[in-house]
Enzyme design. Structure first.
Site, PDB file in Angstrom:
ATOM      1  N   CYS A  26      20.070  13.667 -15.306  1.00 24.45           N
ATOM      2  CA  CYS A  26      19.109  13.292 -17.094  1.00 24.45           C
ATOM      3  C   CYS A  26      19.901  14.099 -18.180  1.00 24.45           C
ATOM      4  CB  CYS A  26      17.840  14.355 -16.875  1.00 24.45           C
ATOM      5  SG  CYS A  26      17.908  15.389 -17.198  1.00 24.45           S
ATOM      6  N   CYS A  29      21.231  17.238 -19.391  1.00 19.78           N
ATOM      7  CA  CYS A  29      22.149  17.106 -17.962  1.00 19.78           C
ATOM      8  C   CYS A  29      23.775  17.193 -18.033  1.00 19.78           C
ATOM      9  CB  CYS A  29      21.428  17.057 -15.753  1.00 19.78           C
ATOM     10  SG  CYS A  29      20.030  17.533 -15.389  1.00 19.78           S
TER      11      CYS A  29
END
Length: 96
Positions: A26, A29
């Site tokens: 995501c 991240c």
């Protein structure tokens, strides 16, 4: 196979990067991965980072909240995006 049983010691292969980001890939991240690469570059270290997206491997570290930062096999941070300076501080703290 039990994902939530006793936490096991996770050891990497010799060719694994000592720095890992755990998460699904995501935006948060990816931001943590970018900050970690910037921190490593600023410190004059190899900016190679493994981005682990396999949930079984993430759970093996005992991490339930991502993104997480692993330094030398130890969970350094989880559940938040760190700034470059915070990553540098954690690397220095863990590596001595």
């Amino acid at each position: 196979m039990s994902l939530f049983g006793k936490k096991k010691e996770v050891t990497g292969k010799r060719n694994d990067s000592p720095i890992k980001v755990l998460g699904s890939g995501c935006a948060k991240c990816n931001q943590l991965e970018y900050a970690a690469k910037e921190a490593l570059s600023e410190m004059g270290l190899d900016p190679s980072i493994d981005h682990v997206t396999d949930f079984a491997e993430i759970a093996a570290y005992g991490v339930m909240s991502t993104p997480a930062l692993i330094i030398d096999g130890k969970v350094a941070s989880y559940g938040k995006v760190l700034k470059k300076e915070e990553v540098i501080d954690l690397i220095k703290k863990i590596r001595g």
